[in-house]
Design a protein around this motif. Structure first.
Motif, PDB file in Angstrom:
ATOM      1  N   GLY A 169      73.430  50.837  26.414  1.00 41.54           N
ATOM      2  CA  GLY A 169      73.613  49.799  25.406  1.00 41.54           C
ATOM      3  C   GLY A 169      75.074  49.593  25.056  1.00 41.54           C
ATOM      4  O   GLY A 169      75.526  48.459  24.838  1.00 41.54           O
ATOM      5  N   GLN A 170      75.852  50.697  24.997  1.00 40.54           N
ATOM      6  CA  GLN A 170      77.283  50.573  24.712  1.00 40.54           C
ATOM      7  C   GLN A 170      77.979  49.730  25.780  1.00 40.54           C
ATOM      8  O   GLN A 170      78.777  48.847  25.462  1.00 40.54           O
ATOM      9  CB  GLN A 170      77.923  51.961  24.657  1.00 40.54           C
ATOM     10  CG  GLN A 170      77.610  52.744  23.400  1.00 40.54           C
ATOM     11  CD  GLN A 170      78.249  54.123  23.427  1.00 40.54           C
ATOM     12  OE1 GLN A 170      78.384  54.754  24.477  1.00 40.54           O
ATOM     13  NE2 GLN A 170      78.654  54.602  22.265  1.00 40.54           N
ATOM     14  N   ARG A 182      70.926  45.426  22.567  1.00 35.31           N
ATOM     15  CA  ARG A 182      70.013  45.669  21.439  1.00 35.31           C
ATOM     16  C   ARG A 182      68.633  46.106  21.943  1.00 35.31           C
ATOM     17  O   ARG A 182      68.007  47.009  21.375  1.00 35.31           O
ATOM     18  CB  ARG A 182      69.884  44.420  20.583  1.00 35.31           C
ATOM     19  CG  ARG A 182      69.084  44.644  19.290  1.00 35.31           C
ATOM     20  CD  ARG A 182      68.868  43.359  18.507  1.00 35.31           C
ATOM     21  NE  ARG A 182      70.107  42.877  17.946  1.00 35.31           N
ATOM     22  CZ  ARG A 182      70.785  41.823  18.393  1.00 35.31           C
ATOM     23  NH1 ARG A 182      70.306  41.136  19.423  1.00 35.31           N
ATOM     24  NH2 ARG A 182      71.908  41.427  17.836  1.00 35.31           N
ATOM     25  N   ASP A 183      68.153  45.499  23.013  1.00 37.76           N
ATOM     26  CA  ASP A 183      66.828  45.840  23.538  1.00 37.76           C
ATOM     27  C   ASP A 183      66.748  47.299  23.966  1.00 37.76           C
ATOM     28  O   ASP A 183      65.795  48.019  23.605  1.00 37.76           O
ATOM     29  CB  ASP A 183      66.473  44.933  24.721  1.00 37.76           C
ATOM     30  CG  ASP A 183      66.154  43.501  24.287  1.00 37.76           C
ATOM     31  OD1 ASP A 183      65.935  43.295  23.086  1.00 37.76           O
ATOM     32  OD2 ASP A 183      66.159  42.610  25.163  1.00 37.76           O
ATOM     33  N   ILE A 184      67.734  47.753  24.738  1.00 39.95           N
ATOM     34  CA  ILE A 184      67.628  49.122  25.268  1.00 39.95           C
ATOM     35  C   ILE A 184      67.898  50.161  24.180  1.00 39.95           C
ATOM     36  O   ILE A 184      67.320  51.243  24.179  1.00 39.95           O
ATOM     37  CB  ILE A 184      68.559  49.318  26.485  1.00 39.95           C
ATOM     38  CG1 ILE A 184      68.130  50.585  27.258  1.00 39.95           C
ATOM     39  CG2 ILE A 184      70.025  49.405  26.064  1.00 39.95           C
ATOM     40  CD1 ILE A 184      68.638  50.629  28.670  1.00 39.95           C
ATOM     41  N   GLU A 187      64.686  50.332  22.243  1.00 42.79           N
ATOM     42  CA  GLU A 187      63.723  51.077  23.069  1.00 42.79           C
ATOM     43  C   GLU A 187      63.999  52.577  22.985  1.00 42.79           C
ATOM     44  O   GLU A 187      63.074  53.382  22.883  1.00 42.79           O
ATOM     45  CB  GLU A 187      63.824  50.595  24.511  1.00 42.79           C
ATOM     46  CG  GLU A 187      62.911  51.312  25.493  1.00 42.79           C
ATOM     47  CD  GLU A 187      63.150  50.877  26.936  1.00 42.79           C
ATOM     48  OE1 GLU A 187      63.106  51.741  27.832  1.00 42.79           O
ATOM     49  OE2 GLU A 187      63.384  49.668  27.161  1.00 42.79           O
ATOM     50  N   SER A 188      65.278  52.966  23.001  1.00 42.69           N
ATOM     51  CA  SER A 188      65.639  54.385  22.911  1.00 42.69           C
ATOM     52  C   SER A 188      65.309  54.946  21.531  1.00 42.69           C
ATOM     53  O   SER A 188      64.925  56.107  21.401  1.00 42.69           O
ATOM     54  CB  SER A 188      67.133  54.555  23.213  1.00 42.69           C
ATOM     55  OG  SER A 188      67.429  54.136  24.524  1.00 42.69           O
ATOM     56  N   LEU A 189      65.458  54.128  20.477  1.00 39.80           N
ATOM     57  CA  LEU A 189      65.072  54.573  19.130  1.00 39.80           C
ATOM     58  C   LEU A 189      63.579  54.889  19.068  1.00 39.80           C
ATOM     59  O   LEU A 189      63.163  55.882  18.454  1.00 39.80           O
ATOM     60  CB  LEU A 189      65.433  53.496  18.107  1.00 39.80           C
ATOM     61  CG  LEU A 189      66.876  53.505  17.594  1.00 39.80           C
ATOM     62  CD1 LEU A 189      67.192  52.201  16.868  1.00 39.80           C
ATOM     63  CD2 LEU A 189      67.102  54.697  16.670  1.00 39.80           C
ATOM     64  N   GLU A 190      62.767  54.046  19.688  1.00 38.27           N
ATOM     65  CA  GLU A 190      61.329  54.311  19.723  1.00 38.27           C
ATOM     66  C   GLU A 190      61.028  55.568  20.546  1.00 38.27           C
ATOM     67  O   GLU A 190      60.184  56.386  20.173  1.00 38.27           O
ATOM     68  CB  GLU A 190      60.594  53.114  20.323  1.00 38.27           C
ATOM     69  CG  GLU A 190      60.646  51.852  19.456  1.00 38.27           C
ATOM     70  CD  GLU A 190      59.958  50.671  20.108  1.00 38.27           C
ATOM     71  OE1 GLU A 190      59.355  50.865  21.189  1.00 38.27           O
ATOM     72  OE2 GLU A 190      60.007  49.560  19.549  1.00 38.27           O
ATOM     73  N   TYR A 191      61.742  55.723  21.648  1.00 38.95           N
ATOM     74  CA  TYR A 191      61.474  56.847  22.545  1.00 38.95           C
ATOM     75  C   TYR A 191      61.821  58.182  21.883  1.00 38.95           C
ATOM     76  O   TYR A 191      61.091  59.167  22.016  1.00 38.95           O
ATOM     77  CB  TYR A 191      62.263  56.665  23.833  1.00 38.95           C
ATOM     78  CG  TYR A 191      61.924  57.664  24.914  1.00 38.95           C
ATOM     79  CD1 TYR A 191      60.674  57.656  25.530  1.00 38.95           C
ATOM     80  CD2 TYR A 191      62.841  58.623  25.316  1.00 38.95           C
ATOM     81  CE1 TYR A 191      60.357  58.573  26.519  1.00 38.95           C
ATOM     82  CE2 TYR A 191      62.531  59.542  26.296  1.00 38.95           C
ATOM     83  CZ  TYR A 191      61.280  59.512  26.901  1.00 38.95           C
ATOM     84  OH  TYR A 191      60.971  60.420  27.869  1.00 38.95           O
ATOM     85  N   VAL A 192      62.942  58.223  21.138  1.00 39.01           N
ATOM     86  CA  VAL A 192      63.389  59.485  20.557  1.00 39.01           C
ATOM     87  C   VAL A 192      62.463  59.934  19.424  1.00 39.01           C
ATOM     88  O   VAL A 192      62.477  61.109  19.031  1.00 39.01           O
ATOM     89  CB  VAL A 192      64.849  59.362  20.047  1.00 39.01           C
ATOM     90  CG1 VAL A 192      64.918  58.685  18.685  1.00 39.01           C
ATOM     91  CG2 VAL A 192      65.533  60.731  20.000  1.00 39.01           C
ATOM     92  N   GLU A 207      75.061  52.605  16.946  1.00 37.72           N
ATOM     93  CA  GLU A 207      75.261  51.651  18.039  1.00 37.72           C
ATOM     94  C   GLU A 207      74.510  50.345  17.795  1.00 37.72           C
ATOM     95  O   GLU A 207      75.036  49.263  18.058  1.00 37.72           O
ATOM     96  CB  GLU A 207      74.822  52.273  19.378  1.00 37.72           C
ATOM     97  CG  GLU A 207      75.723  53.377  19.881  1.00 37.72           C
ATOM     98  CD  GLU A 207      77.169  52.935  19.979  1.00 37.72           C
ATOM     99  OE1 GLU A 207      77.434  51.773  20.360  1.00 37.72           O
ATOM    100  OE2 GLU A 207      78.048  53.749  19.654  1.00 37.72           O
ATOM    101  N   ARG A 208      73.275  50.436  17.281  1.00 43.38           N
ATOM    102  CA  ARG A 208      72.563  49.189  16.989  1.00 43.38           C
ATOM    103  C   ARG A 208      73.241  48.415  15.866  1.00 43.38           C
ATOM    104  O   ARG A 208      73.309  47.182  15.885  1.00 43.38           O
ATOM    105  CB  ARG A 208      71.100  49.476  16.628  1.00 43.38           C
ATOM    106  CG  ARG A 208      70.270  48.189  16.577  1.00 43.38           C
ATOM    107  CD  ARG A 208      68.796  48.453  16.430  1.00 43.38           C
ATOM    108  NE  ARG A 208      68.464  49.012  15.124  1.00 43.38           N
ATOM    109  CZ  ARG A 208      67.234  49.309  14.736  1.00 43.38           C
ATOM    110  NH1 ARG A 208      66.218  49.115  15.563  1.00 43.38           N
ATOM    111  NH2 ARG A 208      66.992  49.820  13.542  1.00 43.38           N
ATOM    112  N   GLY A 209      73.783  49.139  14.888  1.00 46.56           N
ATOM    113  CA  GLY A 209      74.553  48.479  13.839  1.00 46.56           C
ATOM    114  C   GLY A 209      75.751  47.747  14.402  1.00 46.56           C
ATOM    115  O   GLY A 209      76.093  46.632  13.968  1.00 46.56           O
ATOM    116  N   ASN A 210      76.420  48.354  15.392  1.00 46.41           N
ATOM    117  CA  ASN A 210      77.576  47.700  16.026  1.00 46.41           C
ATOM    118  C   ASN A 210      77.170  46.396  16.703  1.00 46.41           C
ATOM    119  O   ASN A 210      77.861  45.379  16.585  1.00 46.41           O
ATOM    120  CB  ASN A 210      78.210  48.639  17.054  1.00 46.41           C
ATOM    121  CG  ASN A 210      78.828  49.860  16.413  1.00 46.41           C
ATOM    122  OD1 ASN A 210      79.040  49.890  15.208  1.00 46.41           O
ATOM    123  ND2 ASN A 210      79.109  50.879  17.201  1.00 46.41           N
TER     124      ASN A 210
END
Length: 635
Positions: A169-170, A182-184, A187-192, A207-210
């Protein structure tokens, strides 16, 4: 042994100083105490390893000390040796010694491959990707991140998989592919959440805030940062508070609250400097420079931007050098030093081209497709294994598996076709956006030159003309004749400057709209020509989008110039009218008509390029003259 570890821990905390508080001492003390006790050797190795990781961000000197202690307890265990070498690579990365970092990660990878430890391999690959990300080698970094994510998911290592997703994502964010970023990350937030880890969750929220900040979703960004702040306070993360201050500064910047933005950036810079994080310190200083030139405090801005540029150059961080040069270009443009602005823009473009080009983007898109394909192949392999285990239903299961393979290939090929279609659309949109940027930059530059000519040179020539006219009344004889001759030349020069200024960006278009601008253009164009013209218009008294007005004006200007130069016409008819959701422009002359080569010339390509930006179309008819029919969709 525990007393020895406790004394070493206390010594380390003294070295770290104020960057690690008492709460960390309690967390490490009790956490270590609960997890050790079976074997003193294993206990000590794990303790020193954990301390090396804990100090990797805050204090590299303490990290080196912990690594030396960890090395003494490896006991020739290949897994521990591989892990030690990889963490040593992190140490050199934090020291910005990237060649050394890659060297130790490669050695760690060789050992992990020999013992076939997939979890450790995923971690090492992820860390190598981080080094290449800082160096601006995005294509290689993305390849490594996707590989690490695939291995980690296969081993149910949610922490490494989510961290790899965040890194992907970065990079998407660096390339301004914000939707993909934003999508990935989401997705990683859901996965963790499957195996919650506060440190990884905190990083993903930052990172999503950025990404939300960069796309103008400021309320969503502030919400992400607030959630991250709660976790940072819970874990007592120094870097957490530092990043939140820096990122909140960006939110204030986009809200045009510059004093708050500068204060927040500088608090972030102070914290970054206190823990020796050069990259974060440089970013905070660069952002502070941007805020200063936005409020036209150019000397402060230049000081901050040159300091951050020197730091990023020392760290060989291409991505941030690229951004730094762009801020310097923006600053000099606002300050009015076009020569310096051009130099900085050329340097920005050179670094940007060295990092991102169409080949990189296509390769990264292929990597994402390959990653999805690997995921599908893993699912197929798992299904095949289940089929083999059910011997009693072997016939029906094999038939079902065959049918599944056929369907999977059909879905796969359809997916590939859709991907190719999406890629073609993305390339077309990218080209259209690039063309639009060029045209808008040209129009902006025309407008600036027009203002400079009219308000600068034009007014000076007019003033000199008036002064010479006044002087001619005060002299007699031959001198008066000479002064009047000079005044006449000044008048001609002033008229020519006014004419050029008007052609560059007609005031009638900007102030009064398309109809008056066309009337003014036709009057001036045919003023000294034997061609007569008629202009009719209907239902077009309102203002249209600025892009559409400028585009149609330039297209008509190109057509009129061609008629005057090449058509040998006597009469020209121009009609402008709106029919439903279409703005129509008809230009008809009674000249000699179009030649075949004329339809392939630069003028026609220029017309088609401009119309493509505003989604317009042109048709030419040649019979007893030439008729151009232009249509542009409007609301």
């Amino acid at each position: 042994m525990w007393k020895l570890r406790k004394r070493l821990l206390e010594s380390t905390l003294k070295t770290i100083g104020k960057t690690i508080g008492a709460s960390l001492l309690l967390v490490v003390y009790f956490g270590s105490h609960l997890s050790f006790g079976q074997s003193h050797e294993v206990d000590s190795a794990a303790f020193y390893r954990e301390m090396a990781v804990q100090t990797s961000y805050n204090n590299t000197d303490s990290m080196r000390l912990m690594l030396a202690a960890y090395k003494r307890h490896l006991n020739q265990d290949p897994k521990k040796e591989s892990d030690y070498l990889s963490i040593l690579g992190i140490y050199y990365q934090q020291k910005s010694q990237y060649d050394s970092s890659l060297y130790y990660q490669d050695r760690a990878y060789e050992l992990a491959s020999q013992i076939q430890d997939s979890v450790l391999l995923a971690q090492i690959i992820q860390r190598k990707g981080n080094v290449h990300k800082y160096l601006g080698n995005y294509e290689l970094a993305m390849e490594l991140f996707f590989q690490a994510m695939s291995i980690a998911k296969a081993q149910n290592d949610t922490k490494t998989a989510a961290t790899a997703g965040m890194a992907i994502g970065q990079v998407y964010g660096y390339m301004q592919e914000y939707d993909k970023a934003r999508d990935i990350i989401s997705e990683s937030l859901e996965y963790v959440q499957q195996d919650p880890d506060d440190r990884v969750l905190w990083s993903l929220l930052i990172e999503r805030g950025n990404i939300n900040t960069m796309t103008g979703m400021l309320d969503a960004a502030e919400q992400d940062y607030s959630q991250a702040k709660v976790i940072a306070e819970k874990l007592n993360l120094m870097e957490g508070r530092m990043l939140i201050y820096s990122n909140l500064g960006a939110v204030y910047f986009f809200r045009n609250e510059m004093d708050k933005a500068i204060e927040s950036y500088q608090r972030g810079a102070l914290l970054a400097d206190s823990v020796g994080d050069k990259i974060s310190y440089g970013i905070a200083e660069m952002n502070t420079g941007e805020a200063y030139y936005t409020i036209e405090e150019f000397e402060k801005a230049e000081e901050k931007l040159l300091q951050s540029l020197e730091l990023f150059s020392e760290l060989k961080s291409k991505n941030f050098i690229k951004d730094n040069y762009y801020y310097l270009y923006e600053m000099e443009s606002r300050r009015g030093d076009d020569k310096k602005a051009l130099k900085y823009y050329q340097l920005h473009a050179a670094y940007k081209d060295s990092i991102i080009n169409e080949s990189n983007l296509n390769k990264i898109a292929e990597l994402q497709t390959q990653y999805k394909t690997v995921e599908n192949e893993k699912l197929l392999a798992e299904n095949q294994l289940e089929i083999q285990e059910k011997e009693a239903q072997i016939f029906y299961l094999y038939a079902g598996f065959a049918l599944f393979i056929i369907l999977a290939f059909a879905v796969y090929y359809r997916y590939k076709a859709n991907q190719r279609h999406k890629m073609q659309l993305a390339i077309a949109q990218e080209r259209e956006q690039g063309l639009q940027n060029v045209v808008m930059a040209t129009e902006s530059e025309r407008n600036r030159i027009s203002k400079d000519l009219h308000d600068g040179v034009g007014q000076q020539l007019s003033a000199l003309k008036l002064a010479l006219a006044d002087l001619s009344n005060k002299v007699e004889g031959e001198a008066r004749s000479e002064v009047e001759s000079i005044a006449s030349h000044f008048k001609q020069s002033a008229d020519e400057v006014r004419s050029i200024s008007h052609q560059m960006m007609p005031r009638a278009l900007m102030e009064n709209g398309l109809v008056e601008a066309i009337e003014d253009m036709l009057q001036q164009a045919f003023a000294f020509s034997s061609i007569s013209y008629q202009f009719e218009h209907k239902n077009v008294n309102q203002r249209f989008d600025e892009h559409i007005e400028i585009g149609l004006y330039r297209v008509l200007q190109e057509l009129i110039n061609n008629i005057i130069k090449h058509s040998q016409a006597s009469n020209v008819q121009v009609q402008l009218y709106k029919v439903e959701q279409q703005l129509m422009l008809l230009v008809e002359d009674d000249g000699k008509g179009l030649e075949n080569k004329a339809t392939k010339g630069y003028g026609l390509k220029n017309i088609e390029s401009r119309l493509s930006i505003i989604h317009g179309k042109v048709n030419f008819e040649s019979a007893g003259g030439t008729t151009a029919i232009i249509s542009v969709p409007v609301k």
